[in-house]
Design an enzyme around this catalytic site. Structure first.
Site, PDB file in Angstrom:
ATOM      1  N   GLU A  22      87.116  58.587   5.079  1.00  0.00           N
ATOM      2  CA  GLU A  22      86.553  57.308   5.746  1.00  0.00           C
ATOM      3  C   GLU A  22      86.432  56.367   5.610  1.00  0.00           C
ATOM      4  O   GLU A  22      85.553  55.128   6.486  1.00  0.00           O
ATOM      5  CB  GLU A  22      84.891  58.056   4.462  1.00  0.00           C
ATOM      6  CG  GLU A  22      84.087  57.037   3.973  1.00  0.00           C
ATOM      7  CD  GLU A  22      84.394  55.406   3.740  1.00  0.00           C
ATOM      8  OE1 GLU A  22      83.423  55.026   4.362  1.00  0.00           O
ATOM      9  OE2 GLU A  22      85.041  55.758   3.188  1.00  0.00           O
TER      10      GLU A  22
ATOM     11  N   ASP B  93      89.711  61.005   1.274  1.00  0.00           N
ATOM     12  CA  ASP B  93      90.080  60.135   1.176  1.00  0.00           C
ATOM     13  C   ASP B  93      90.818  59.614   0.005  1.00  0.00           C
ATOM     14  O   ASP B  93      88.974  59.651  -0.516  1.00  0.00           O
ATOM     15  CB  ASP B  93      90.922  59.553   2.730  1.00  0.00           C
ATOM     16  CG  ASP B  93      89.364  58.813   2.751  1.00  0.00           C
ATOM     17  OD1 ASP B  93      88.312  59.217   2.529  1.00  0.00           O
ATOM     18  OD2 ASP B  93      89.628  57.888   3.647  1.00  0.00           O
TER      19      ASP B  93
HETATM   20 NI    NI Z   1      83.822  55.545  -0.384  1.00  0.00          NI
END
Ligand code: NI
Length: 398
Positions: free
Chosen positions: A142, A84
């Site tokens: 994440e 992401d």
């Molecule tokens: Ni990172």
């Protein structure tokens, strides 16, 4: 294993241009957490092109692939890349600047995906030279809770087959390109978010004896909670309690009914982490009560601390020095930032290490999460090579 190392090095050099192009494509087209639909499609296309079977839509946009070597049941090593980007407007004049307005790969996850795809291509080429299976994990989200790692684990990513070890790689702008860094044991902090609403009784600021002032109570709480760090925490246990936001509806002459505080907790031990939360509740509520007010506290649980497996990290250190040379591998300090790789490392021996991407001569020095962040792309050669090398060394270990 000398010849295998040389094969990996020469393949990494051969694939550098392709992996750079992959990184640039991903950099141009960043997507936010759990919305990595085009990113997932792109990864799937590459894996199909390389002839590597995979499963998509794991944890919504995640992808899991297997590369089977000789004797695939022997041992399993997982390699993880997060996918992401961040809600940041990129400031860059490169031709690979983000075309998705307000979204940017400012944490280098584009480089993580590119490196893992490069490693996959290398490992697939040499699959008759290692024993066991490599599991590739492309993980969504994440950056935001609950984090893609936790969701992927709930959906069974660490089963069928279960990895014996897992590696995660992250770019590191504090380390020169050409180097990698790692640390055994505790490496990155746990993270939690704290929301406190302090309640009093509002009124005219010039008649303080007729009100219960939540601004004063909140001010005492912010100061008092620092004693958790200075007086309750062991001096050898790094701990941070920070408040980044204080808000209320008051004015110069109006005391509000309530004040909201928002902050974070960072530390490295699960038992101490639990105790901090109790301390925050006790200190805040006790103080508020003693001043005639009250408190509502909500603590949102974030990621646990990243604790690298000592033995695996020691082996990785040796693999790395063999691949790069002794002076190119550095022992890192503990960091108060967080990473959801921790969930994987709680279940399977894990090693989360850093890829140097800094280049002062080229002016590539911006921090992670900065609008000017970039990497020295020459580091991608090690990015893919080291991942492939770690997997092969672990699998072929006697
Ligand atoms: Ni990172």
């Amino acid at each position: 294993m000398n010849s295998l190392k040389d094969s990996i090095k020469s393949l990494a050099s051969e694939y550098l241009q392709e992996v750079t192009d992959i990184r640039r494509h991903l950099h141009r087209h960043p997507e936010l957490s759990f919305k990595e639909f085009e990113t997932a499609k792109f990864i799937a296309e590459k894996l199909t092109e390389y002839g590597i079977p995979f499963q998509d839509k794991v944890a919504r946009t995640g992808i899991v692939a297997l590369i089977k070597g000789k004797d695939p049941e022997n041992k399993v090593v997982a390699l993880r890349a997060d996918m992401d980007a961040l809600p940041i407007k990129e400031k860059s004049d490169t031709d690979y600047c983000s075309v998705n307005e307000g979204v940017m790969h400012a944490c280098g996850h584009d480089a993580h995906i590119a490196s893992l795809l490069g490693a996959a291509k290398i490992l697939n080429d040499i699959r008759d030279q290692f024993s066991g299976t490599v599991k590739l994990i492309f993980q969504p989200s994440e950056e935001y809770y609950p984090g893609g790692a936790k969701v992927m684990i709930e959906e069974g990513v660490l089963e069928n087959p279960k990895p014996d070890a897992i590696f995660g790689q992250h770019v590191f702008p504090e380390l020169d390109a050409g180097k990698i860094g790692m640390r055994p044991g505790k490496y990155m902090a746990s993270t939690d978010e704290v929301y406190i609403t302090v309640k009093g009784k509002g009124g005219h600021a010039a008649i303080p004896d007729k009100i219960i002032d939540p601004v004063l109570i909140a001010s005492h709480i912010v100061v008092a909670l620092q004693q958790i760090v200075s007086r309750k925490s062991s001096p050898v246990m790094p701990t941070v309690v920070s408040f980044g936001k204080i808000s209320s509806e008051g004015k110069t002459n109006i005391i509000p009914d309530e004040v909201k505080l928002e902050g974070i907790i960072r530390t490295f031990s699960e038992s101490w982490r639990k105790e901090i939360k109790e301390q925050i509740i006790n200190i805040s509520c006790g103080l508020a009560e003693s001043m005639g007010g009250s408190c509502e506290i909500n603590i949102e649980q974030g990621y646990p601390a990243v604790v690298n497996d000592d033995d695996l990290t020691e082996r990785a250190w040796n693999y790395a020095t063999e691949y790069l040379g002794h002076d190119q591998v550095e022992k890192l300090e503990m960091r108060m930032t967080a990473e959801d790789f921790s969930y994987f490392a709680q279940k399977v021996p894990g090693c989360f290490y850093r890829l140097g991407t800094r280049n002062e001569i080229k002016g590539i020095t911006a921090n992670l999460h900065a609008a000017t962040f970039d990497i020295d792309e020459s580091s991608l050669e090690n990015g893919m090579g080291i991942m492939a090398w770690f997997a092969v060394c672990e699998l072929n270990m006697k």
